[in-house]
Design a protein around this motif. Structure first.
Motif, PDB file in Angstrom:
ATOM      1  N   LYS A 153       0.810  -1.214   0.000  1.00 42.66           N
ATOM      2  CA  LYS A 153       0.000   0.000   0.000  1.00 42.66           C
ATOM      3  C   LYS A 153       0.850   1.274   0.000  1.00 42.66           C
ATOM      4  N   VAL A 154       1.914   1.275   0.841  1.00 42.08           N
ATOM      5  CA  VAL A 154       2.704   2.501   1.026  1.00 42.08           C
ATOM      6  C   VAL A 154       4.187   2.151   1.084  1.00 42.08           C
ATOM      7  N   ILE A 155       5.003   2.983   0.414  1.00 37.96           N
ATOM      8  CA  ILE A 155       6.463   2.907   0.530  1.00 37.96           C
ATOM      9  C   ILE A 155       6.937   4.222   1.142  1.00 37.96           C
ATOM     10  N   TRP A 156       7.802   4.122   2.144  1.00 38.80           N
ATOM     11  CA  TRP A 156       8.305   5.311   2.852  1.00 38.80           C
ATOM     12  C   TRP A 156       9.765   5.549   2.474  1.00 38.80           C
ATOM     13  N   ILE A 157      10.084   6.768   2.105  1.00 47.51           N
ATOM     14  CA  ILE A 157      11.467   7.150   1.810  1.00 47.51           C
ATOM     15  C   ILE A 157      11.781   8.420   2.594  1.00 47.51           C
ATOM     16  N   CYS A 158      12.704   8.303   3.522  1.00 45.42           N
ATOM     17  CA  CYS A 158      13.128   9.445   4.340  1.00 45.42           C
ATOM     18  C   CYS A 158      14.355  10.054   3.674  1.00 45.42           C
ATOM     19  N   ASN A 159      14.222  11.304   3.218  1.00 44.09           N
ATOM     20  CA  ASN A 159      15.262  11.890   2.368  1.00 44.09           C
ATOM     21  C   ASN A 159      15.499  13.363   2.725  1.00 44.09           C
ATOM     22  N   PRO A 160      16.585  13.681   3.457  1.00 42.82           N
ATOM     23  CA  PRO A 160      17.645  12.832   3.987  1.00 42.82           C
ATOM     24  C   PRO A 160      17.114  11.822   5.003  1.00 42.82           C
ATOM     25  N   ASN A 161      17.816  10.688   5.061  1.00 45.21           N
ATOM     26  CA  ASN A 161      17.373   9.627   5.952  1.00 45.21           C
ATOM     27  C   ASN A 161      17.771   9.936   7.390  1.00 45.21           C
ATOM     28  N   ASN A 162      16.841   9.699   8.274  1.00 46.38           N
ATOM     29  CA  ASN A 162      17.101   9.812   9.705  1.00 46.38           C
ATOM     30  C   ASN A 162      17.162   8.386  10.267  1.00 46.38           C
ATOM     31  N   PRO A 163      18.325   7.941  10.785  1.00 46.62           N
ATOM     32  CA  PRO A 163      19.382   8.733  11.396  1.00 46.62           C
ATOM     33  C   PRO A 163      20.673   8.892  10.587  1.00 46.62           C
ATOM     34  N   THR A 164      20.796   8.264   9.437  1.00 47.49           N
ATOM     35  CA  THR A 164      22.108   8.237   8.776  1.00 47.49           C
ATOM     36  C   THR A 164      22.465   9.542   8.077  1.00 47.49           C
ATOM     37  N   GLY A 165      21.475  10.339   7.671  1.00 45.59           N
ATOM     38  CA  GLY A 165      21.742  11.625   7.040  1.00 45.59           C
ATOM     39  C   GLY A 165      22.029  11.571   5.560  1.00 45.59           C
ATOM     40  N   SER A 279      25.760  24.408   7.397  1.00 47.54           N
ATOM     41  CA  SER A 279      26.786  23.882   6.492  1.00 47.54           C
ATOM     42  C   SER A 279      28.180  24.080   7.082  1.00 47.54           C
ATOM     43  N   GLU A 280      28.394  25.224   7.703  1.00 50.38           N
ATOM     44  CA  GLU A 280      29.678  25.472   8.347  1.00 50.38           C
ATOM     45  C   GLU A 280      29.883  24.506   9.513  1.00 50.38           C
ATOM     46  N   GLY A 281      28.805  24.227  10.238  1.00 50.03           N
ATOM     47  CA  GLY A 281      28.894  23.294  11.361  1.00 50.03           C
ATOM     48  C   GLY A 281      29.227  21.882  10.912  1.00 50.03           C
ATOM     49  N   ILE A 282      28.671  21.471   9.772  1.00 48.13           N
ATOM     50  CA  ILE A 282      28.988  20.144   9.234  1.00 48.13           C
ATOM     51  C   ILE A 282      30.473  20.049   8.905  1.00 48.13           C
ATOM     52  N   VAL A 283      31.001  21.073   8.265  1.00 46.25           N
ATOM     53  CA  VAL A 283      32.429  21.098   7.929  1.00 46.25           C
ATOM     54  C   VAL A 283      33.265  21.027   9.208  1.00 46.25           C
ATOM     55  N   PRO A 298      27.911  10.641   5.165  1.00 46.33           N
ATOM     56  CA  PRO A 298      27.739  11.961   4.551  1.00 46.33           C
ATOM     57  C   PRO A 298      26.526  12.663   5.158  1.00 46.33           C
ATOM     58  N   ALA A 299      26.707  13.892   5.599  1.00 47.10           N
ATOM     59  CA  ALA A 299      25.649  14.619   6.308  1.00 47.10           C
ATOM     60  C   ALA A 299      24.963  15.604   5.372  1.00 47.10           C
ATOM     61  N   HIS A 300      23.638  15.486   5.268  1.00 48.35           N
ATOM     62  CA  HIS A 300      22.869  16.384   4.402  1.00 48.35           C
ATOM     63  C   HIS A 300      21.749  17.095   5.140  1.00 48.35           C
ATOM     64  N   GLY A 301      21.509  16.712   6.396  1.00 50.65           N
ATOM     65  CA  GLY A 301      20.504  17.401   7.192  1.00 50.65           C
ATOM     66  C   GLY A 301      21.186  18.310   8.193  1.00 50.65           C
ATOM     67  N   ASN A 302      20.664  18.356   9.419  1.00 49.52           N
ATOM     68  CA  ASN A 302      21.337  19.129  10.467  1.00 49.52           C
ATOM     69  C   ASN A 302      21.836  18.194  11.578  1.00 49.52           C
ATOM     70  N   PHE A 303      22.313  17.036  11.159  1.00 52.25           N
ATOM     71  CA  PHE A 303      22.837  16.038  12.090  1.00 52.25           C
ATOM     72  C   PHE A 303      23.860  15.176  11.363  1.00 52.25           C
ATOM     73  N   ILE A 304      24.701  14.525  12.145  1.00 49.18           N
ATOM     74  CA  ILE A 304      25.714  13.630  11.594  1.00 49.18           C
ATOM     75  C   ILE A 304      25.707  12.333  12.408  1.00 49.18           C
ATOM     76  N   MET A 305      25.789  11.219  11.711  1.00 50.39           N
ATOM     77  CA  MET A 305      25.925   9.928  12.372  1.00 50.39           C
ATOM     78  C   MET A 305      27.382   9.493  12.244  1.00 50.39           C
ATOM     79  N   VAL A 306      28.013   9.274  13.381  1.00 50.58           N
ATOM     80  CA  VAL A 306      29.440   8.978  13.391  1.00 50.58           C
ATOM     81  C   VAL A 306      29.701   7.687  14.157  1.00 50.58           C
ATOM     82  N   ARG A 338      24.287   9.623  16.847  1.00 49.10           N
ATOM     83  CA  ARG A 338      23.809  10.702  15.976  1.00 49.10           C
ATOM     84  C   ARG A 338      23.877  12.001  16.765  1.00 49.10           C
ATOM     85  N   VAL A 339      24.527  12.985  16.197  1.00 53.07           N
ATOM     86  CA  VAL A 339      24.684  14.264  16.883  1.00 53.07           C
ATOM     87  C   VAL A 339      24.113  15.379  16.013  1.00 53.07           C
TER      88      VAL A 339
END
Length: 365
Positions: A153-165, A279-283, A298-306, A338-339
């Motif tokens: 019935k439904v396919i879910w795509i989290c983009n950017p994905n939480n928690p991986t980013g 963006s500066e914070g990600i760098v 690779p971080a594309h949201g406002n979080f990074i998984m390390v 995830r931070v």
């Protein structure tokens, strides 16, 4: 009491620890919360002013149709008002989709490590969840297509994905949408859309005309800094929005949320500044992780998984005692935390605490 059988073993969502609870529990004066992907810079001044101006109207019910906000958002997105539905956060839209479309035994497809609310709402409606493993932290779209059946019935795509980013690029997403049967709903969760700067990333709103089975979710909780007011939205064809509206409660967003969101939407200069600072914070964080020899997605949201290369729950506890709240407990990534990307000062404090924690654990080892 006789609850629904599928509810008995349903796990309760565990949000990030509140700052005041940590202060009281550990006797700390200063605590930095980098666990819930909140905007460290808060809401725009104009949004705060709009909320304060509406305080005298607390005795009035909100506009159940959110007419003014709907019109402004429709203009901002380039869609019609009947393409939009608002919810108590985008979480509620997820719940409404599940309520409107799932019958017991229906199947729904999602990644095996993604936003947990998709599965919990499917479980509530007695749908069958098909989890497809991520590949390097990214949605395996081919693998998801291979699991589609007549019961899907439904396919879910989290983009950017939480928690991986990680993100699904537009080219891959379009190829996927072209292959999905027209009768299967695809929910594209773009909660972190405004943070993404990668040119390969898609704008789901622009795909709606071509794919009538697509629903795009976004929120005012993240870059707009209105998480406390709980207001998010879905964008889709009028037919789908009408169906979801049928199961929506009449006054599901508050006056203050609507007022704040309307003003926040108008202040796109503030949004752009928050995106630049993020963006500066990600760098900053990625550079520190590299210095410490740690690998991150690779971080594309406002979080990074390390990957901290230690049991994540132990690192979480150690950081907590130092006044830093992060997120751990990801079942498929037991050594990852995830931070949230904080301010430059907050990021520096987090790195100092993380480095101290890792050194202490090395000594004990």
């Amino acid at each position: 009491m006789n609850p629904k059988p599928n509810i008995v073993n349903l796990p309760v969502y565990k949000p990030g620890k509140p700052i005041e609870e940590v202060k009281k529990e550990l006797g700390l004066d200063e605590v930095i919360k980098l666990a819930s992907n909140e905007n460290p810079y808060g809401a725009s001044p104009s949004a705060k002013a709009a909320i304060i101006a509406d305080l005298d109207n607390l005795f009035l019910y909100p506009d159940g149709s959110a007419a003014d906000l709907t019109a402004a958002l429709a203009s901002h997105l380039g869609v019609q008002s009947d393409n939009i539905i608002f919810g108590c956060g985008s979480d509620e839209i997820i719940a409404l989709i599940a309520r409107a479309f799932f019958l017991p035994g229906d199947e729904t497809i999602m990644a095996d490590q993604t936003f947990s609310v998709y599965k919990s709402n499917a479980d509530i409606e007695s749908a069958v969840t098909i989890e497809v493993p991520l590949v390097d932290g990214t949605h395996d779209l081919d693998g998801m297509l291979a699991r589609v059946t007549e019961r899907t019935k439904v396919i879910w795509i989290c983009n950017p994905n939480n928690p991986t980013g990680t993100i699904v690029p537009e080219e891959a997403l379009v190829k996927f949408l072209n292959a999905v049967p027209a009768g299967v709903l695809v929910v594209l969760d773009e909660a972190y859309f405004e943070y993404v700067t990668d040119p390969s990333y898609s704008d789901g709103i622009k795909l709606l005309d071509q794919y009538p089975n697509l629903v795009v979710l976004r929120t005012f909780s993240k870059i707009y800094g209105l998480a406390a007011l709980r207001i998010g939205y879905g964008v889709a064809s009028p037919q789908i929005i009408n169906l979801i509206n049928k199961v929506r409660e009449p006054f599901n967003t508050s006056r203050l949320a609507q007022a704040g969101a309307l003003a926040a939407l108008a202040d796109q200069a503030y949004v752009e500044e928050c995106r630049r600072l993020n963006s500066e914070g990600i760098v900053q964080l990625e550079g520190e992780f590299k210095r410490l020899g740690l690998k991150s997605f690779p971080a594309h949201g406002n979080f990074i998984m390390v990957d901290v290369r230690k049991p994540a729950t132990e690192v979480f506890d150690a950081l907590l005692r130092l006044g830093i709240i992060v997120r751990a407990g990801h079942r498929l990534y037991p050594t990852c935390i995830r931070v949230t990307v904080g301010s430059a000062e907050q990021n520096k404090s987090f790195i100092t605490a993380l480095e101290q924690t890792l050194k202490e654990q090395e000594v004990r080892a």
